[in-house]
Design a protein around this motif. Sequence first.
Motif, PDB file in Angstrom:
ATOM      1  N   UNK A  58     -32.270 -60.105  43.159  1.00 27.20           N
ATOM      2  CA  UNK A  58     -32.810 -61.473  43.128  1.00 27.20           C
ATOM      3  C   UNK A  58     -32.701 -62.047  41.717  1.00 27.20           C
ATOM      4  N   UNK A  59     -33.070 -61.247  40.720  1.00 24.69           N
ATOM      5  CA  UNK A  59     -33.018 -61.769  39.345  1.00 24.69           C
ATOM      6  C   UNK A  59     -31.570 -62.077  38.958  1.00 24.69           C
ATOM      7  N   UNK A  60     -30.627 -61.251  39.428  1.00 24.47           N
ATOM      8  CA  UNK A  60     -29.217 -61.534  39.157  1.00 24.47           C
ATOM      9  C   UNK A  60     -28.764 -62.811  39.844  1.00 24.47           C
ATOM     10  N   UNK A  61     -29.174 -62.982  41.110  1.00 22.37           N
ATOM     11  CA  UNK A  61     -28.776 -64.177  41.865  1.00 22.37           C
ATOM     12  C   UNK A  61     -29.318 -65.440  41.204  1.00 22.37           C
ATOM     13  N   UNK A  62     -30.557 -65.364  40.705  1.00 19.37           N
ATOM     14  CA  UNK A  62     -31.143 -66.543  40.055  1.00 19.37           C
ATOM     15  C   UNK A  62     -30.378 -66.901  38.782  1.00 19.37           C
ATOM     16  N   UNK A  63     -30.011 -65.876  37.986  1.00 22.05           N
ATOM     17  CA  UNK A  63     -29.227 -66.149  36.780  1.00 22.05           C
ATOM     18  C   UNK A  63     -27.874 -66.766  37.158  1.00 22.05           C
TER      19      UNK A  63
END
Lengths: 211, 211, 211
Positions: free
Chosen positions: A17-22
């Motif tokens: 999720x944190x990767x997708x948001x970035x």
Amino acid sequence: MSWFYAFDLFGVAVFAISGALMAGRKSMDLFGVLVIALITSLGGGTLRDTILDNHPVVWIRDDLYILVAVLGALGTIAWVRLTRPIHETGLLVADAFGLAIFTVIGTQVALAQSVPVSAAVIMGVMTGVAGGVIRDIICNEIPLIFQREIYATACIVGSLVYIGLYRLDTPADLDVAIAVATVLVIRLAAIRWHLGLPRFHLLDRKPAEKD
Amino acid sequence: MSWFYAFDLFGVAVFAISGALMAGRKSMDLFGVLVIALITSLGGGTLRDTILDNHPVVWIRDDLYILVAVLGALGTIAWVRLTRPIHETGLLVADAFGLAIFTVIGTQVALAQSVPVSAAVIMGVMTGVAGGVIRDIICNEIPLIFQREIYATACIVGSLVYIGLYRLDTPADLDVAIAVATVLVIRLAAIRWHLGLPRFHLLDRKPAEKD
Amino acid sequence: MSWFYAFDLFGVAVFAISGALMAGRKSMDLFGVLVIALITSLGGGTLRDTILDNHPVVWIRDDLYILVAVLGALGTIAWVRLTRPIHETGLLVADAFGLAIFTVIGTQVALAQSVPVSAAVIMGVMTGVAGGVIRDIICNEIPLIFQREIYATACIVGSLVYIGLYRLDTPADLDVAIAVATVLVIRLAAIRWHLGLPRFHLLDRKPAEKD
């Protein structure tokens, strides 16, 4: 240790999720989002297993990891499309949880190969933070880990705590639980009260200016 | 070959110092300084050993490497705090020395696995320069190695000299000494007289502009 | 399968050229051009073989790969010096061809180790695109792959097509030819009609702004 396996997959989802948001902040397309999510969530474990010669690496051994990361990325896109706001605090807490789990797993895998303590700590920290570092490098930012509140320091402490407990005659589940809690508490305290380590400032004087 | 082992650790310390200085220029905190120092000093050897399947990698086999790198980073912070000036020329000379040692060691490790000459040269260069390249990537700069005076070219020449001598019936210590001296002399001459290779300039024309 | 080996080397040459051109846009010196060419053309295969524990990696096993990459880089410099214009369209078509070959080879190598389908697809994509991604990271740009027309999506489809055919009772050469053609057609269509996937836009709201 199936609750630990579930936690591990939860960590994968959170980092995806944190990767997708970035990736979304960089306006990447669907594929870019997937790649950044996979790298963020599985990069640390891949680096650890490759350097430790621990083959096959985690996501080749068990393809549930890839599935969880892909679902985490697609779920993020769907969530953002449907309801605007991202609950930043919730994400930070989940990220701290993923960090804690990954650090302890990395230390554990290294100890199983009888490496020196210093190498086991490095492997713990690497498992916890390398995915995020590679994510930031690809997205062309100085890795956040070097510029924020206490982050990897929590991993170092948690890794050392785990190594200490591992050598005692305590139940393995308890060792894991205490070490995970240690990372979590330090990281959440750092987020809550904006705790940071002192910085090392050095003026940028290029050699050429002196010649 | 214990004088060579001492030289190797000296190279680790020197690269750890150069990493710590770069981290200071980016105002990183204590942990950032340590991580950048470790990556700069041990990154090249880690990449070499992992690609060559030469496990355990150098700092897992012998934890003195990590200790030296950490002490180099902490020593740098203490030095800068106590006495302002960094002796840039001294650092450049020390860096050239570390580069020379790492290049010869990398070539040596590769030859011990009977790889082709071209791969042995690449391994020598990689061991010498990869740590600095990764340092610059994480710090979000185009790696200095590609923009300065002759640097990796010195590694290529030194690596080839070592491979040539290795095949002759000369004493192993002499091979190492001559190859290290070769890298050192080329690099120091490049620093002293600002020698560089010609550049390959190409205007930035994106395909889109033509369509 | 010697026509396939020739194609593979052609892919290496093409990626070496694309690396050399990027290095020229950054005004690197001769050595920088060679390093970027080698990384672009051999980086994907090196990463794949290292993560799969498939040693020795491709360019250590067969040093013709390094020779072709070096010749590709030197040839590019000579070409640009002698005759100004680069035929951008020709380069894009050649790049698509290299991408197609590398993707199918990566998938093939992974399947030979009986990895799960998801891992085989990742290995195919990684072999096709990782060299270019590392090239862009070193040159301090957000990897083009994340910002352009359909690129890695073509690899995913081609890799899946190959995996499907591989399980059927078709001749191995035919499997390769169809999968390569699939990637090629998708990529060329994307270039011709500027096809792209929808983007995932997310406003850059840092957590600090909310606290």
